[in-house]
Motif scaffolding. Structure first.
Motif, PDB file in Angstrom:
ATOM      1  N   ALA B 358      62.896  -2.079 -35.027  1.00  0.00           N
ATOM      2  CA  ALA B 358      62.274  -3.732 -35.179  1.00  0.00           C
ATOM      3  C   ALA B 358      62.685  -4.071 -36.579  1.00  0.00           C
ATOM      4  O   ALA B 358      62.345  -3.533 -37.307  1.00  0.00           O
ATOM      5  N   THR B 360      59.998  -5.523 -37.734  1.00  0.00           N
ATOM      6  CA  THR B 360      58.384  -5.439 -38.018  1.00  0.00           C
ATOM      7  C   THR B 360      58.189  -6.570 -39.324  1.00  0.00           C
ATOM      8  O   THR B 360      57.935  -5.700 -40.650  1.00  0.00           O
ATOM      9  N   LEU B 362      56.329  -8.019 -41.527  1.00  0.00           N
ATOM     10  CA  LEU B 362      54.380  -8.477 -42.118  1.00  0.00           C
ATOM     11  C   LEU B 362      53.463  -9.001 -40.928  1.00  0.00           C
ATOM     12  O   LEU B 362      52.561  -9.252 -40.343  1.00  0.00           O
ATOM     13  N   THR B 442      50.636 -11.056 -31.552  1.00  0.00           N
ATOM     14  CA  THR B 442      50.004  -9.357 -31.727  1.00  0.00           C
ATOM     15  C   THR B 442      51.041  -8.626 -32.053  1.00  0.00           C
ATOM     16  O   THR B 442      52.500  -8.889 -31.685  1.00  0.00           O
ATOM     17  N   ARG B 443      50.933  -7.488 -32.852  1.00  0.00           N
ATOM     18  CA  ARG B 443      51.619  -6.711 -33.517  1.00  0.00           C
ATOM     19  C   ARG B 443      52.389  -5.879 -32.319  1.00  0.00           C
ATOM     20  O   ARG B 443      54.094  -6.335 -32.218  1.00  0.00           O
ATOM     21  N   GLU B 639      63.254   4.915 -38.050  1.00  0.00           N
ATOM     22  CA  GLU B 639      62.900   4.417 -36.676  1.00  0.00           C
ATOM     23  C   GLU B 639      63.639   4.581 -35.719  1.00  0.00           C
ATOM     24  O   GLU B 639      64.807   4.247 -35.969  1.00  0.00           O
ATOM     25  N   ARG B 652      53.753  -0.565 -31.016  1.00  0.00           N
ATOM     26  CA  ARG B 652      52.451  -0.614 -32.981  1.00  0.00           C
ATOM     27  C   ARG B 652      52.977   0.343 -33.441  1.00  0.00           C
ATOM     28  O   ARG B 652      53.669   1.689 -33.870  1.00  0.00           O
ATOM     29  N   LEU B 653      52.595   0.230 -34.831  1.00  0.00           N
ATOM     30  CA  LEU B 653      52.940   0.984 -35.733  1.00  0.00           C
ATOM     31  C   LEU B 653      51.774   2.429 -36.301  1.00  0.00           C
ATOM     32  O   LEU B 653      53.306   2.773 -36.808  1.00  0.00           O
ATOM     33  N   SER B 654      50.926   2.527 -34.715  1.00  0.00           N
ATOM     34  CA  SER B 654      51.257   4.072 -34.956  1.00  0.00           C
ATOM     35  C   SER B 654      52.417   4.649 -34.564  1.00  0.00           C
ATOM     36  O   SER B 654      52.433   6.096 -34.551  1.00  0.00           O
ATOM     37  N   VAL B 658      57.364   3.043 -39.376  1.00  0.00           N
ATOM     38  CA  VAL B 658      58.014   3.160 -40.941  1.00  0.00           C
ATOM     39  C   VAL B 658      57.617   2.608 -42.525  1.00  0.00           C
ATOM     40  O   VAL B 658      56.826   3.975 -42.678  1.00  0.00           O
ATOM     41  N   PRO B 659      58.460   3.166 -43.380  1.00  0.00           N
ATOM     42  CA  PRO B 659      58.591   3.608 -44.874  1.00  0.00           C
ATOM     43  C   PRO B 659      57.221   3.129 -45.142  1.00  0.00           C
ATOM     44  O   PRO B 659      56.970   1.856 -45.877  1.00  0.00           O
ATOM     45  N   ARG B 660      56.566   3.815 -46.093  1.00  0.00           N
ATOM     46  CA  ARG B 660      55.266   3.862 -46.386  1.00  0.00           C
ATOM     47  C   ARG B 660      55.213   4.477 -47.895  1.00  0.00           C
ATOM     48  O   ARG B 660      55.905   4.813 -48.409  1.00  0.00           O
ATOM     49  N   PHE B 661      53.620   3.740 -48.647  1.00  0.00           N
ATOM     50  CA  PHE B 661      54.017   4.847 -50.166  1.00  0.00           C
ATOM     51  C   PHE B 661      54.175   5.689 -49.911  1.00  0.00           C
ATOM     52  O   PHE B 661      55.406   6.117 -51.226  1.00  0.00           O
ATOM     53  N   THR B 662      54.517   6.844 -49.460  1.00  0.00           N
ATOM     54  CA  THR B 662      54.357   8.243 -49.085  1.00  0.00           C
ATOM     55  C   THR B 662      55.277   8.818 -49.029  1.00  0.00           C
ATOM     56  O   THR B 662      56.253  10.381 -49.254  1.00  0.00           O
TER      57      THR B 662
END
Lengths: 159, 721
Positions: B358, B360, B362, B442-443, B639, B652-654, B658-662
């Motif tokens: 997806a 996604t 923001l 909604t997401r 993903e 849901r994003l939970s 998807v790639p995050r800061f960490t």
């Protein structure tokens, strides 16, 4: 249903009359026309809705109005002083730390909250403070640099 | 690149989406410019009609209008106050074209960037545009704006020569002014255009400033609207608030393609401030606030009739079994003849898969709709404002000139916002209540009711000689797409085909299209071949590659990465991959660390070398390459859209990671600037290299070959067990 009759945002008290179950995000955006704070996921996973509540970053999409009573809300619109950008806003511009910029308000608010707690953050501090915020355009490296740069500018300004 | 290949590139993005009626074109004739703009100098860009048809995928103006020799694609106006305004139907979605297009105009007019205003993606103000996709803004629109502005510059010089009563040669243009050499006087653009009604047009034959002479284009101009973005002042579509506006919400079916069997809306209707709108299978509500709208939707009792549908567990079997009809003719790419090629010493046959993913963005799909006197205005985030205007007009059976569609700079798209039902839904609700209505998906809705990057299966069979020469190559892509299907390596008699299949989810464009999948399969397979003949993967690629531009990025990435200089530490691995797409060239190197116990892969370092002709804005280009690489990490490692019987089960994003800061590796970008080559678009291609580079690095670290995207810890543990 409990009604909430006022809210303090960016140092101003607003008279409102809203259902206490409504989210802070919705009231900011839809009732106060403060649309700098964004909806991204509604479950506290993306951080686009980050604001400060009594100086602490929170996800406004999950904060019910009944829980923010008499507490001070700061949004992206409240960062400028006398038309001057906050040093972290300047740092984001300098680092070009955005593409579509939909995450930017939330990133900056999370960053401001982080720097209030950790004025001289280590890399780990930045990761810990920012991990709740998503940038789908993938500008993390630049945001990271902007926060480091903003921290320096803030410390310089405090001298 | 052949003309046919070029036209395929252009048509590809909408392969799945051109089932809608051909878009009508809202023609504003030249006289109307002045109604909009007043006096001044206007320069139009006229696209040859035949070319325009090709560019828009055959979509032509419906209805009369008579013969027109050409279509207007953009125009520029210099007003009496000296303001330079540029009108283009392109949309800013984060790729930084508001800035890069401004640079094109500033360059030719020798005017400060701040003196130029870009009016974008507004169907009443800007000329028709097919959409912002296919990496076409830079090669097409920027090139046209260079030409328009160059023509405007010449017109201003003519006016100045008249005004000064001097030879044109004695005039110079700088900082938005024209001055006379030898004399100490100058005249501003605004003064020159005062009282003028000058209309000029240019076509593709005009010649702008060569890239080697650029002063403003080619430099790292910061985002022209950066301040609006860091202060939260910019209004995305979802930020538009109108007087008296209500909030909308739509009742979603229980599954894809479900039909409404029965609905009871009494409880919702009884809620204060709520209006229920029921029209066929469409059921929606409006309310004074979002929470009330949500409660009203929850209070509706609906029964749906759904059909059994394919689930993600059966996906690849389903795709393979449902290849539709004969392979697409004209798409089988054969290069040279294999005759006389020595026989292979080793043969290899492997299958690769990619999951549905997806976009996604923001900012989820959102729209604000407002009817006034039978005329509809819609603000919505989309990459195809004119196409969405057509969708909306069609839904209400009204002419397109009664729909005014505005696409404010959008909270990203990545190919995912070619369509947006949110516009039609908001308009339907607004029509019912006679007030402006905002609808923000909604997401979960964004994850479910948009469309996805197609999943696919890729089968590769190849042969290689012991000296590393590839002798055979056959490549079959099922469902995921044709982009990047052809190998850039020199293999005589290679055969590469795309096989359309029936597919279970709504699918469409995604940044880089199928090029990501095809490069994953090809570049992992190349690594497998290199290992089979015990050659260094870089050396093996170079041995089979003549394309000097691709060689250059490979060598540049390898050098910056230090390829071949050191051996990876224990549990670490190095990988390399390269490719070309949409006129630009990429090579990516990655270092990973693999935890053999958990299967978790951490990308520690990634280097990309990228070349897309003459660089328009080095910092923004670097930003795109970095961002594409980060986005590509998601498809590479995490993903996958999960679905079961017509429902998305991880919307849901939970649940959809998807790639995050960490997840960030240390990133290094090397840009190669080719001022002698026209600039290609650059927002898409840099995404194609990271997945195969990471996959190859995982093999280097573990000896485990993963052939499915995403390369999850579960896959790794399964393969390693």
């Amino acid at each position: 249903m409990a009604r909430v009759k006022h809210v303090i945002v960016n140092g101003k008290e607003f008279a409102i009359d809203v259902d206490g179950e409504r989210t802070l995000l919705s009231v900011l955006r839809d009732d106060l026309d403060l649309t700098g704070t964004k909806y991204g996921c509604g479950e506290g996973q993306c951080g686009a809705c980050t604001v400060l509540l009594d100086g602490v970053p929170i996800h406004s999409c999950r904060a019910r109005m009944s829980t923010v009573l008499r507490r001070k809300v700061t949004t992206i619109e409240g960062l400028e002083t006398d038309g001057r950008l906050h040093p972290l806003q300047e740092a984001f511009l300098k680092a070009g730390a955005m593409q579509c910029a939909y995450c930017t308000s939330g990133m900056i608010m999370a960053g401001v909250g982080l720097l209030q707690k950790k004025p001289n953050p280590s890399d780990e501090d930045i990761l810990a403070g920012m991990k709740g915020n998503l940038c789908r355009c993938g500008t993390y490296q630049r945001i990271f640099a902007a926060i480091k740069d903003g921290a320096k500018a803030l410390q310089g300004g405090a001298k | 690149m052949s003309d046919q290949e070029a036209s395929e590139l252009i048509l590809e993005p909408e392969r799945y989406e051109l089932s809608a009626a051909a878009p009508y074109r809202f023609d504003i004739d030249r006289r109307e410019f002045f109604k909009v703009l007043g006096c001044g100098v206007v320069v139009l860009f006229l696209v040859d009609a035949a070319l325009a048809q090709q560019e828009t995928g055959g979509g032509r103006r419906r209805g009369g209008g008579g013969q027109r020799p050409a279509e207007i694609s953009a125009w520029l106006h210099i007003g009496e106050d000296g303001t330079i305004t540029v009108f283009t139907g392109k949309v800013e979605v984060g790729q930084n074209i508001r800035t890069s297009l401004t640079q094109a105009v500033a360059e030719e007019l020798r005017a400060p960037v701040e003196s130029i205003r870009m009016v974008m993606a507004d169907t009443e103000l800007t000329p028709y545009d097919a959409g912002t996709f296919g990496s076409r803004t830079t090669p097409d629109m920027a090139a046209q704006l260079h030409k328009i502005a160059a023509e405007a510059r010449e017109a201003l010089l003519d006016l100045a020569a008249d005004s000064f009563k001097c030879e044109r040669d004695s005039l110079t243009l700088a900082n938005g002014k024209i001055s006379r050499s030898g004399a100490n006087d100058s005249i501003a653009f605004g003064q020159l255009t005062k009282g003028q009604k000058l209309v000029k047009s240019v076509n593709d034959k005009s010649s702008p400033t060569p890239a080697a002479d650029w002063k403003i284009a080619g430099t790292s101009v910061p985002k022209v609207n950066g301040r609006e973005l860091v202060t939260g002042k910019h209004r995305y579509a979802s930020d538009i608030n109108r007087p008296g506006m209500l909030h909308g919400k739509v009742l979603r079916p229980s599954a894809f393609d479900a039909t409404l069997a029965s609905v009871d809306t009494k409880a919702a209707e009884a809620m204060p401030g709520v209006t229920v709108v029921h029209d066929g299978d469409f059921v929606g509500v409006t309310a004074p606030d979002v929470l009330t709208a949500e409660r009203a939707i929850a209070a509706i009792k609906a029964e749906w009739t759904a059909k059994p549908q394919v689930s993600s567990a059966e996906l690849f079997d389903y795709l393979k079994k449902n290849t539709r009809g004969p392979q697409r003719t004209g798409r089988a790419n054969e290069a040279g003849s294999a005759e006389g090629t020595p026989a292979a010493d080793q043969k290899l046959q492997q299958t690769y898969t990619v999951a549905y993913i997806a976009h996604t963005p923001l900012e989820p799909r959102a729209a604000v709709a407002e009817w006034k006197d039978d005329k509809l205005t819609v603000w919505t985030g989309t990459q195809r404002p004119f196409g969405v205007r057509g969708d909306v007009a069609q839904a209400f059976g009204i002419p397109e000139d009664r729909v005014h569609l505005i696409a404010p700079d959008t909270g990203s798209g990545y190919g995912g916002k070619h369509t947006t039902a949110a516009a039609t839904e908001a308009a339907r609700l607004s029509k019912a209540v006679g007030k402006p209505v905002k609808l923000v998906w909604t997401r979960e809705e964004e994850f479910t009711w948009g469309y996805f990057r197609p999943a696919g299966i890729i089968e590769v069979s190849s042969g290689v000689r012991s000296d590393g020469t590839i002798t055979e190559w056959e490549f079959h892509n099922y469902n995921s797409g044709n982009s990047g299907v052809r190998s850039p390596y020199d293999i005589p008699g290679q055969r590469s085909e795309f096989h359309p299949t029936a597919y279970p989810l709504k699918q469409g464009s995604y940044r880089g299209l199928a090029s990501t999948a095809n490069h994953f399969a090809r570049e992992v397979h190349m690594d497998e071949l290199a290992r089979a003949v015990k050659m260094d993967p870089l050396e093996f690629r170079l041995k089979n590659l003549r394309d000097s531009r691709l060689r250059a990025v490979l060598e540049a990435a390898a050098k910056a990465f230090g390829w071949g200089k050191t051996k990876a530490a224990d549990g670490h691995g190095f990988g390399i991959a390269a490719g070309t797409e949409k006129g630009s060239y990429l090579a990516t190197c990655a270092e990973v660390a693999v935890d053999r116990k958990t299967g978790v892969v951490k990308v520690l370092r990634a280097v990309a070398a990228f070349e897309c002709g003459a660089i328009v804005n080095p910092d923004h280009l670097k930003n795109q390459v970095e961002g594409a690489m980060v986005m590509g990490l998601g498809g590479a490692l995490f993903e996958a859209v999960q679905f079961e019987n017509g429902k998305i089960t991880n919307p849901r994003l939970s649940d959809y990671r998807v790639p995050r800061f960490t997840d960030m590796p240390a990133i290094e970008i090397v840009l190669l600037d080719r001022k002698d080559v026209p600039s290609a678009g650059a927002g898409e291609t840099p995404i194609i290299g990271i997945a195969p580079a990471v996959g190859n690095a995982i093999f280097d670290a573990t000896g485990i070959r993963l052939r499915s995207m995403p390369m999850t810890p579960q896959e790794l543990l399964k393969a390693g067990a």
